[in-house]
Design a protein around this motif. Structure first.
Motif, PDB file in Angstrom:
ATOM      1  N   HIS A 213       0.945  -1.114   0.073  1.00 15.60           N
ATOM      2  CA  HIS A 213       0.019   0.010   0.051  1.00 15.60           C
ATOM      3  C   HIS A 213       0.803   1.132  -0.108  1.00 15.60           C
ATOM      4  O   HIS A 213       2.074   1.373   0.684  1.00 15.60           O
ATOM      5  N   GLY A 214       0.412   2.248  -0.894  1.00 10.79           N
ATOM      6  CA  GLY A 214       1.522   3.373  -0.866  1.00 10.79           C
ATOM      7  C   GLY A 214       1.996   3.982   0.388  1.00 10.79           C
ATOM      8  O   GLY A 214       3.112   4.017   0.507  1.00 10.79           O
TER       9      GLY A 214
ATOM     10  N   VAL B  67     -12.622  -5.858   5.808  1.00 15.30           N
ATOM     11  CA  VAL B  67     -12.744  -7.286   5.499  1.00 15.30           C
ATOM     12  C   VAL B  67     -12.137  -7.870   4.046  1.00 15.30           C
ATOM     13  O   VAL B  67     -11.727  -9.122   4.368  1.00 15.30           O
ATOM     14  N   CYS B  68     -12.231  -7.282   3.010  1.00 12.81           N
ATOM     15  CA  CYS B  68     -11.634  -7.693   1.913  1.00 12.81           C
ATOM     16  C   CYS B  68     -10.120  -7.441   1.634  1.00 12.81           C
ATOM     17  O   CYS B  68      -9.391  -8.001   0.847  1.00 12.81           O
ATOM     18  N   HIS B  69      -9.823  -6.184   1.844  1.00 15.53           N
ATOM     19  CA  HIS B  69      -8.655  -5.565   1.564  1.00 15.53           C
ATOM     20  C   HIS B  69      -7.433  -5.586   2.797  1.00 15.53           C
ATOM     21  O   HIS B  69      -8.030  -5.337   3.826  1.00 15.53           O
ATOM     22  N   ASP B  70      -6.483  -5.683   2.543  1.00 10.67           N
ATOM     23  CA  ASP B  70      -5.241  -5.701   3.558  1.00 10.67           C
ATOM     24  C   ASP B  70      -4.735  -4.227   3.445  1.00 10.67           C
ATOM     25  O   ASP B  70      -4.185  -3.926   2.350  1.00 10.67           O
TER      26      ASP B  70
ATOM     27  N   ALA C 233      -2.361  -5.328  -7.291  1.00  8.88           N
ATOM     28  CA  ALA C 233      -2.434  -3.856  -6.666  1.00  8.88           C
ATOM     29  C   ALA C 233      -3.816  -3.587  -6.165  1.00  8.88           C
ATOM     30  O   ALA C 233      -3.902  -2.651  -5.355  1.00  8.88           O
ATOM     31  N   SER C 234      -4.662  -4.648  -6.213  1.00 10.94           N
ATOM     32  CA  SER C 234      -5.956  -4.321  -5.504  1.00 10.94           C
ATOM     33  C   SER C 234      -6.006  -4.299  -3.792  1.00 10.94           C
ATOM     34  O   SER C 234      -6.812  -4.167  -3.343  1.00 10.94           O
ATOM     35  N   LEU C 235      -4.704  -5.246  -3.392  1.00 14.12           N
ATOM     36  CA  LEU C 235      -4.625  -5.394  -2.049  1.00 14.12           C
ATOM     37  C   LEU C 235      -5.717  -6.115  -1.288  1.00 14.12           C
ATOM     38  O   LEU C 235      -5.993  -6.239  -0.292  1.00 14.12           O
TER      39      LEU C 235
END
Length: 288
Positions: free
Chosen positions: A93-94, A153-156, A163-165
């Protein structure tokens, strides 16, 4: 810690006698897990008193220095020293890539520190508000976690394999919530080679099932040969669509009247015509 139950023991360095033992159920911010231990209570480590018990061996300064001109980035990899997992992803993540931990985490004691600065929806919206507006624009139905502002819940928030993490492949992530409604193992289901997101939009859709359209036109996007045959599937003259489904009152006749897209087994594809008992049982759903 990984999500779940842990037993942490601290022993004396001289005689190795046990000084303390703690049972911890670790539930990260995105977790849907609820502690099952009797008398369990929240435990926040990064408070002054609890950190003080560890500073003889660990460096936990009262105030963290930051990079010059970068007030959100702790100087050095001080956070990653104890949390190395945050930078082990293929795509970071950035903020993580530049160690801007304080962009999301509160560095001051309030009364504990390093908590999220605000709710997930508000925090993610600081940078991604325009993206959320774009993916939800015109959608009639919104996925539950999105509607609740539970992006994690879906993204780390630290990184992922792409790229969607996302926390893993769709079949794994979707099962976090939908394990009870989907057959296991999903790798053996009829659509095993098709990603969940091929049919369902993880943010929202035009139907309650988060698909683009409903009914046969949606299935026809991939199975055009069946719809183009009009009547005659699977037996000459048999309709594939209608206003009424005899086996499901109140719903129209369509592909899902006979086929369950998530099933492990489709009786109509397992030598149905060679199994008279199975054929009769299957057809009697409508022709009783």
């Amino acid at each position: 810690l990984t999500e779940g139950d842990h037993r942490v023991q601290v022993h004396d360095q001289q005689d190795e006698s046990q000084l303390v033992a703690i049972r911890i159920t670790y539930a990260p911010p995105q977790s849907l897990r609820t502690p099952t231990l009797s008398g369990a209570k929240p435990y926040a480590f990064h408070g002054r008193e609890r950190e003080a018990r560890c500073t003889e061996c660990h460096s936990l300064p009262e105030v963290f220095e930051t990079f010059p001109g970068q007030p959100l980035s702790p100087a050095g990899k001080v956070c990653a020293a104890c949390h190395p997992q945050v930078e082990r992803h293929a795509n970071l993540h950035g903020p993580v890539a530049v160690y801007a931990c304080f962009m999301c985490h509160e560095p001051e004691y309030r009364p504990t520190r390093f908590q999220q600065k605000s709710s997930q929806a508000s925090l993610c919206g600081t940078c991604h508000e325009s993206y959320l507006a774009k993916v939800l624009g015109g959608k009639k139905f919104v996925h539950g976690p999105v509607a609740a502002g539970s992006c994690l819940v879906c993204h780390d928030p630290h990184g992922g394999e792409d790229a969607s993490l996302v926390r893993g492949p769709p079949q794994k992530v979707c099962l976090i919530c939908h394990a009870e409604t989907l057959p296991l193992p999903v790798e053996r289901s009829l659509h095993a080679r098709v990603s969940c997101t091929r049919c369902h939009n993880p943010h929202g859709g035009q139907t309650p099932l988060l698909t683009k359209t409903e009914g046969n036109p949606f299935c026809g996007e991939c199975h055009r040969d069946v719809l183009e045959s009009a009547e005659g599937h699977p037996i000459a003259g048999h309709p594939v669509a209608g206003d009424v489904d005899p086996s499901r009152p109140g719903r129209p006749l369509g592909c899902t009247s006979c086929h369950d897209p998530h099933s492990l087994r489709d009786i109509s594809r397992v030598n149905l015509l060679g199994n008279e008992v199975a054929q009769r049982q299957f057809c009697r759903r409508c022709h009783y």
